[in-house]
Design a protein around this motif. Sequence first.
Motif, PDB file in Angstrom:
ATOM      1  N   PHE A 105     -14.774  -4.174  -3.779  1.00 21.78           N
ATOM      2  CA  PHE A 105     -15.709  -5.076  -3.107  1.00 21.78           C
ATOM      3  C   PHE A 105     -15.357  -5.177  -1.625  1.00 21.78           C
ATOM      4  O   PHE A 105     -14.318  -4.684  -1.180  1.00 21.78           O
ATOM      5  CB  PHE A 105     -15.718  -6.467  -3.762  1.00 21.78           C
ATOM      6  N   ASP A 106     -16.240  -5.817  -0.854  1.00 26.73           N
ATOM      7  CA  ASP A 106     -16.042  -6.033   0.572  1.00 26.73           C
ATOM      8  C   ASP A 106     -15.951  -7.525   0.854  1.00 26.73           C
ATOM      9  O   ASP A 106     -16.716  -8.322   0.293  1.00 26.73           O
ATOM     10  CB  ASP A 106     -17.191  -5.445   1.392  1.00 26.73           C
ATOM     11  N   ILE A 107     -15.011  -7.901   1.733  1.00 28.19           N
ATOM     12  CA  ILE A 107     -14.920  -9.262   2.241  1.00 28.19           C
ATOM     13  C   ILE A 107     -15.628  -9.290   3.593  1.00 28.19           C
ATOM     14  O   ILE A 107     -15.313  -8.487   4.480  1.00 28.19           O
ATOM     15  CB  ILE A 107     -13.447  -9.705   2.395  1.00 28.19           C
ATOM     16  N   LEU A 108     -16.585 -10.192   3.754  1.00 29.73           N
ATOM     17  CA  LEU A 108     -17.378 -10.290   4.967  1.00 29.73           C
ATOM     18  C   LEU A 108     -17.046 -11.600   5.681  1.00 29.73           C
ATOM     19  O   LEU A 108     -17.233 -12.684   5.120  1.00 29.73           O
ATOM     20  CB  LEU A 108     -18.869 -10.233   4.642  1.00 29.73           C
ATOM     21  N   VAL A 109     -16.534 -11.482   6.906  1.00 31.45           N
ATOM     22  CA  VAL A 109     -16.128 -12.649   7.686  1.00 31.45           C
ATOM     23  C   VAL A 109     -17.006 -12.736   8.928  1.00 31.45           C
ATOM     24  O   VAL A 109     -17.158 -11.765   9.657  1.00 31.45           O
ATOM     25  CB  VAL A 109     -14.646 -12.557   8.100  1.00 31.45           C
ATOM     26  N   ASP A 110     -17.580 -13.918   9.167  1.00 30.47           N
ATOM     27  CA  ASP A 110     -18.486 -14.107  10.299  1.00 30.47           C
ATOM     28  C   ASP A 110     -18.077 -15.331  11.108  1.00 30.47           C
ATOM     29  O   ASP A 110     -17.394 -16.229  10.614  1.00 30.47           O
ATOM     30  CB  ASP A 110     -19.929 -14.282   9.807  1.00 30.47           C
ATOM     31  N   GLY A 111     -18.552 -15.368  12.379  1.00 31.41           N
ATOM     32  CA  GLY A 111     -18.283 -16.504  13.249  1.00 31.41           C
ATOM     33  C   GLY A 111     -17.147 -16.226  14.207  1.00 31.41           C
ATOM     34  O   GLY A 111     -16.888 -15.084  14.599  1.00 31.41           O
ATOM     35  N   LEU A 112     -16.430 -17.292  14.595  1.00 32.93           N
ATOM     36  CA  LEU A 112     -15.303 -17.184  15.499  1.00 32.93           C
ATOM     37  C   LEU A 112     -14.224 -18.157  15.037  1.00 32.93           C
ATOM     38  O   LEU A 112     -14.460 -19.367  14.966  1.00 32.93           O
ATOM     39  CB  LEU A 112     -15.708 -17.514  16.941  1.00 32.93           C
ATOM     40  N   GLY A 113     -13.053 -17.632  14.708  1.00 34.71           N
ATOM     41  CA  GLY A 113     -11.968 -18.503  14.287  1.00 34.71           C
ATOM     42  C   GLY A 113     -11.139 -17.899  13.184  1.00 34.71           C
ATOM     43  O   GLY A 113     -11.206 -16.692  12.899  1.00 34.71           O
TER      44      GLY A 113
ATOM     45  N   ALA B 231     -16.498  -6.422   8.015  1.00 34.90           N
ATOM     46  CA  ALA B 231     -16.278  -6.125   6.597  1.00 34.90           C
ATOM     47  C   ALA B 231     -14.887  -5.547   6.370  1.00 34.90           C
ATOM     48  O   ALA B 231     -14.460  -4.613   7.066  1.00 34.90           O
ATOM     49  CB  ALA B 231     -17.335  -5.149   6.092  1.00 34.90           C
ATOM     50  N   ILE B 232     -14.180  -6.124   5.392  1.00 33.13           N
ATOM     51  CA  ILE B 232     -12.867  -5.610   4.996  1.00 33.13           C
ATOM     52  C   ILE B 232     -12.974  -5.131   3.550  1.00 33.13           C
ATOM     53  O   ILE B 232     -13.197  -5.940   2.638  1.00 33.13           O
ATOM     54  CB  ILE B 232     -11.787  -6.698   5.092  1.00 33.13           C
ATOM     55  N   PRO B 233     -12.838  -3.820   3.301  1.00 33.75           N
ATOM     56  CA  PRO B 233     -12.942  -3.317   1.926  1.00 33.75           C
ATOM     57  C   PRO B 233     -11.685  -3.601   1.115  1.00 33.75           C
ATOM     58  O   PRO B 233     -10.571  -3.554   1.640  1.00 33.75           O
ATOM     59  CB  PRO B 233     -13.158  -1.813   2.110  1.00 33.75           C
ATOM     60  N   VAL B 234     -11.876  -3.914  -0.156  1.00 29.08           N
ATOM     61  CA  VAL B 234     -10.771  -4.128  -1.095  1.00 29.08           C
ATOM     62  C   VAL B 234     -10.904  -3.087  -2.203  1.00 29.08           C
ATOM     63  O   VAL B 234     -11.982  -2.922  -2.792  1.00 29.08           O
ATOM     64  CB  VAL B 234     -10.800  -5.544  -1.693  1.00 29.08           C
ATOM     65  N   SER B 235      -9.821  -2.399  -2.491  1.00 26.28           N
ATOM     66  CA  SER B 235      -9.838  -1.331  -3.490  1.00 26.28           C
ATOM     67  C   SER B 235      -9.194  -1.792  -4.788  1.00 26.28           C
ATOM     68  O   SER B 235      -8.445  -2.766  -4.826  1.00 26.28           O
ATOM     69  CB  SER B 235      -9.102  -0.095  -2.967  1.00 26.28           C
ATOM     70  N   ALA B 236      -9.492  -1.064  -5.855  1.00 32.25           N
ATOM     71  CA  ALA B 236      -8.822  -1.244  -7.144  1.00 32.25           C
ATOM     72  C   ALA B 236      -8.224   0.099  -7.536  1.00 32.25           C
ATOM     73  O   ALA B 236      -8.713   1.167  -7.135  1.00 32.25           O
ATOM     74  CB  ALA B 236      -9.795  -1.727  -8.213  1.00 32.25           C
ATOM     75  N   ARG B 237      -7.181   0.044  -8.329  1.00 29.20           N
ATOM     76  CA  ARG B 237      -6.489   1.252  -8.769  1.00 29.20           C
ATOM     77  C   ARG B 237      -6.281   1.169 -10.269  1.00 29.20           C
ATOM     78  O   ARG B 237      -5.919   0.121 -10.809  1.00 29.20           O
ATOM     79  CB  ARG B 237      -5.147   1.389  -8.045  1.00 29.20           C
ATOM     80  N   VAL B 238      -6.523   2.305 -10.944  1.00 30.09           N
ATOM     81  CA  VAL B 238      -6.355   2.366 -12.394  1.00 30.09           C
ATOM     82  C   VAL B 238      -5.372   3.480 -12.726  1.00 30.09           C
ATOM     83  O   VAL B 238      -5.523   4.612 -12.265  1.00 30.09           O
ATOM     84  CB  VAL B 238      -7.698   2.631 -13.113  1.00 30.09           C
ATOM     85  N   ARG B 239      -4.342   3.151 -13.514  1.00 27.74           N
ATOM     86  CA  ARG B 239      -3.395   4.144 -14.022  1.00 27.74           C
ATOM     87  C   ARG B 239      -3.473   4.144 -15.539  1.00 27.74           C
ATOM     88  O   ARG B 239      -3.598   3.102 -16.172  1.00 27.74           O
ATOM     89  CB  ARG B 239      -1.959   3.810 -13.594  1.00 27.74           C
TER      90      ARG B 239
END
Length: 204
Positions: free
Chosen positions: A78-86, A157-165
């Motif tokens: 998923f992606d984390i979306l941050v907006d604004g200033l601060g 946008a900051i992407p977050v990954s998942a890993r499967v072993r």
Amino acid sequence: MKSLVQSLALLALAAAPAAYASPIIVDPTAETSSVDISINSASCAWFSPCSITAELSDTLDDDFGMLAVGDEWSFDFFDILVDGLGTIGDASISATLGFSEPDALTASSGNGSFFTFFGVVTGGALFWEQPDYINLEDGSTLVVEFDDLVDVTFGNAIPVSARVRRIAQVPEPATLALFGAGLLMLGLAVRRRRGVEHPQSLRA
């Protein structure tokens, strides 16, 4: 004696990992996956309040991996979306990752802090309590991990990954205890048999 040895051999086979299991398809799906994020504390500019949202990756339904025992695969979750200033000093995240193949899901929660400069430059850190393993019917296990991150990027946008072993399934503690008890019984049986065959040596 022979029947005891045979029983212990069968128990050992039952407890042994599925080291030669065939490759399987691991297919994440947006249908049973979700992500939710909320702000616990923030310090934002009064004229441009900061906000944070999360959305599943556009590629989640298209990605899939073929894993044999010992293989590993990573993909965008998923992606984390941050907006604004601060700065968002503390944010709580809960996420569920579902699979269509195998038919399973796992969930976890994490905490992070993030900042943004009008969505031009965005960064943050995120750390998870890792989700539970998924034990499969073929005797192997999927270890699912949501990636921790410390990142600064252009855009909001900051992407977050998942890993499967995929690993050989670790025997349950009860199985290991039963196997240990069986070995103890075998040792006692062998000792008694030697006592019957060599009584003089025991008296000595």
